[in-house]
Write an enzyme that holds these catalytic residues in place. Sequence first.
Site, PDB file in Angstrom:
ATOM      1  N   TYR A 160      42.511  47.761  24.078  1.00  0.00           N
ATOM      2  CA  TYR A 160      42.119  49.252  23.344  1.00  0.00           C
ATOM      3  C   TYR A 160      43.526  49.487  22.410  1.00  0.00           C
ATOM      4  CZ  TYR A 160      43.256  53.981  22.090  1.00  0.00           C
ATOM      5  OH  TYR A 160      43.429  54.922  21.652  1.00  0.00           O
ATOM      6  N   ASP A 215      47.656  55.147  27.477  1.00  0.00           N
ATOM      7  CA  ASP A 215      46.006  55.320  27.492  1.00  0.00           C
ATOM      8  C   ASP A 215      45.421  54.345  28.373  1.00  0.00           C
ATOM      9  OD1 ASP A 215      43.733  56.910  24.953  1.00  0.00           O
ATOM     10  OD2 ASP A 215      43.503  56.268  27.092  1.00  0.00           O
ATOM     11  N   HIS A 217      42.207  54.313  28.646  1.00  0.00           N
ATOM     12  CA  HIS A 217      40.936  54.283  27.953  1.00  0.00           C
ATOM     13  C   HIS A 217      39.736  54.088  28.774  1.00  0.00           C
ATOM     14  CE1 HIS A 217      38.840  54.170  24.073  1.00  0.00           C
ATOM     15  NE2 HIS A 217      39.845  55.119  23.787  1.00  0.00           N
ATOM     16  N   GLU A 241      46.614  58.541  30.676  1.00  0.00           N
ATOM     17  CA  GLU A 241      45.693  59.201  30.167  1.00  0.00           C
ATOM     18  C   GLU A 241      44.155  58.438  30.404  1.00  0.00           C
ATOM     19  OE1 GLU A 241      43.849  59.674  25.511  1.00  0.00           O
ATOM     20  OE2 GLU A 241      45.939  59.714  25.933  1.00  0.00           O
ATOM     21  N   GLU A 267      39.218  64.132  25.947  1.00  0.00           N
ATOM     22  CA  GLU A 267      39.078  63.948  24.405  1.00  0.00           C
ATOM     23  C   GLU A 267      37.802  63.765  24.249  1.00  0.00           C
ATOM     24  OE1 GLU A 267      39.633  59.366  23.427  1.00  0.00           O
ATOM     25  OE2 GLU A 267      41.498  60.396  24.068  1.00  0.00           O
ATOM     26  N   HIS A 317      43.746  66.325  21.647  1.00  0.00           N
ATOM     27  CA  HIS A 317      43.443  64.890  20.838  1.00  0.00           C
ATOM     28  C   HIS A 317      43.590  65.226  19.514  1.00  0.00           C
ATOM     29  CE1 HIS A 317      40.088  61.610  19.861  1.00  0.00           C
ATOM     30  NE2 HIS A 317      40.937  61.211  20.386  1.00  0.00           N
ATOM     31  N   GLU A 344      48.771  64.986  19.869  1.00  0.00           N
ATOM     32  CA  GLU A 344      48.810  63.833  19.506  1.00  0.00           C
ATOM     33  C   GLU A 344      48.809  63.601  18.022  1.00  0.00           C
ATOM     34  OE1 GLU A 344      45.584  59.851  19.895  1.00  0.00           O
ATOM     35  OE2 GLU A 344      45.046  61.748  20.540  1.00  0.00           O
TER      36      GLU A 344
HETATM   37  C1  CS2 Z   1      41.955  57.264  21.759  1.00  0.00           C
HETATM   38  C2  CS2 Z   1      40.975  57.753  20.625  1.00  0.00           C
HETATM   39  O1  CS2 Z   1      43.458  58.725  20.781  1.00  0.00           O
HETATM   40  C3  CS2 Z   1      43.152  58.518  21.693  1.00  0.00           C
HETATM   41  O2  CS2 Z   1      43.649  58.700  22.715  1.00  0.00           O
HETATM   42  O3  CS2 Z   1      41.498  57.499  22.888  1.00  0.00           O
HETATM   43  O4  CS2 Z   1      41.592  57.207  19.482  1.00  0.00           O
HETATM   44  C4  CS2 Z   1      39.697  57.184  20.820  1.00  0.00           C
HETATM   45  O5  CS2 Z   1      39.773  56.056  20.870  1.00  0.00           O
HETATM   46  C5  CS2 Z   1      38.900  57.366  19.583  1.00  0.00           C
HETATM   47  O6  CS2 Z   1      38.927  58.780  19.416  1.00  0.00           O
HETATM   48  C6  CS2 Z   1      37.430  57.304  19.802  1.00  0.00           C
HETATM   49  O7  CS2 Z   1      36.668  57.638  18.608  1.00  0.00           O
HETATM   50 MG    MG Z   2      42.675  58.623  24.662  1.00  0.00          MG
END
Ligand code: CS2
Ligand code: MG
Length: 408
Positions: A160, A215, A217, A241, A267, A317, A344
Site C-alpha cells: 500500500y 497505516d 491499511h 492506523e 476513513e 482523513h 492528514e
Molecule cells: C489511505 C487512503 O490516506 C490514507 O490513510 O488509507 O489514501 C486510502 O487508501 C484511499 O483514500 C482510498 O481511496
Molecule cells: Mg488510511
Amino acid sequence: MKITDAKVFVGGPGKNYVTLKIMTDQGIYGLGDATLNNRETLPATYLQDYLVPNLIGMDPRNSEDIWQFFYRGAYFRRGPIAMAAFGAIDMALWDIKGKIAGLPLYQLFGGKSRAGAMVYAHATGADLEDLMDSISYFVEQGYKAVRVQCGIPGMPSASYAVPEEKGASTSYMTDFSGIRPKVETWDTERYMRYMPGALAEIRARFGPDLKILHDVHHRLMPREAAEFARAVEPVGLFWLEDPTPAEDQAALRLLRQHSTVPIAIGEVFNSIWECNKLIEEELIDFIRVAVTYAGGITHVKRIVDLAGLHNVRTGFHGAPSHSPICMAAQAHLNAWAPNFGIQEYLVLGTPECDALFPSEHRMENGLVFVSDTPGLGVDFDEAEAARYSYKPGSHPVVRLEDGTLWNY
Ligand code: CS2
Ligand code: MG
C-alpha cells in the site's frame, strides 16, 4: 431565502473531483465536495437525479432540516454514495450560512481552539533507504509529523502507498487509473517480520520528537494486529492506523488487551453508527472520518462531540481524493474542535488545485492556518473546471500468494 439552482461538476487535476454549487435568490452560493474515490459518478448522479430537484425552492438556512429530509427521506439510509452526496449539500449550506453571517465557519462552530492545526505528510519509499530520504525531505519542509510506508524486502508486489521504483519519493500518489483494478500480492508474515524493525530504525534515525504514523491499511487479522502492535510498542508511534478490517468493531478489543499503541480508524466510515461502539468503548484514540464520506459538517460535528466525551481525538482523513472544499471544511473543524488531534494533508497548495479551487487557507511549518474569509473560504473556477473531464479509476485488488482475496 430560496435555493434557485444547483450544479454538479465532475473532474479535476489528477482526480475526478465531484463539486456541487448551490445558488440562491440572493446571489450567494455555496460549495460542496462529493468525491467518492473511484466511484465518483455515483454520488454525482444521486445529486443530479434525486437531490438537486428537491433542493430547488428550499430555504438554504435550514441546513439541519435539509440534512434530515434527505437522510430520513432516502428510507434506505447511510452508505458511502448517499453520505457523500448529502455531505456535499451540507458543506454548501454551511458555506452559504457563513457568507450570510459574514463569518468564517470556525466562528459559527464556537471559535478557534488553536491558531494552527498540525498536519502530517506522506513519506514513502520503495525501500527503507528511500523512505529515510523522503522523511528527511518532509522534516526539512517543517513537518512535525510524517506517515511512513515502505517496500518490504521479498514482498511479491509493492504494498500500500509504496512506489515500485527506487528514487526518493516526495510526492508519491497511488495510480488508480483504469476501470480494471491492478492486482497486488500480499504476504502478512513478511510484513510482520520486517516492519517493526524498519520503524525502530526510523525512530533511531530521527529521534524522539518526530511524530511517526503508520497505516497498516486493514491488512491484519485481530490476533496478528495484537502481536504487531506489541512489537512496535517501543517505537512510540503517534498512531497505528487501520490495523484490522474496519467493519469488525470488536476486532480491537484483543489488540487493546495486549498493547497501548495509539489506534486510528475511520476513513471508511460513513456515519456515527459505524464508530459509536469503538468510541464509547474507547477502543481507538483517533477518529479518522472525512467530512465528504461521513455526511458533511452537520454529521461529523456529532461524531467529533461524541469522541470528545470519550477522550478520542480527531485525525481527519485527507487523502488526495478529497477536494480542497472538503479540506477547507475540515480546516474549520480542526480550528474549533476541543479534541483536535492531527490532519492528514496532501492537496492544498498544488498549483492546479489552487487554480480550480482558489483559497486563502495556508500551510506553514507543518501547520494549517484557516482563512478568515466568510463561509468555507474556498472558491471554484467554472472556466478552469471545463479543462477537466471524468477518467475511470479503481482501487487495486489484493490477493495472498495462494490467490486468496485480501484487503486493499
Ligand atoms: C489511505 C487512503 O490516506 C490514507 O490513510 O488509507 O489514501 C486510502 O487508501 C484511499 O483514500 C482510498 O481511496
Ligand atoms: Mg488510511
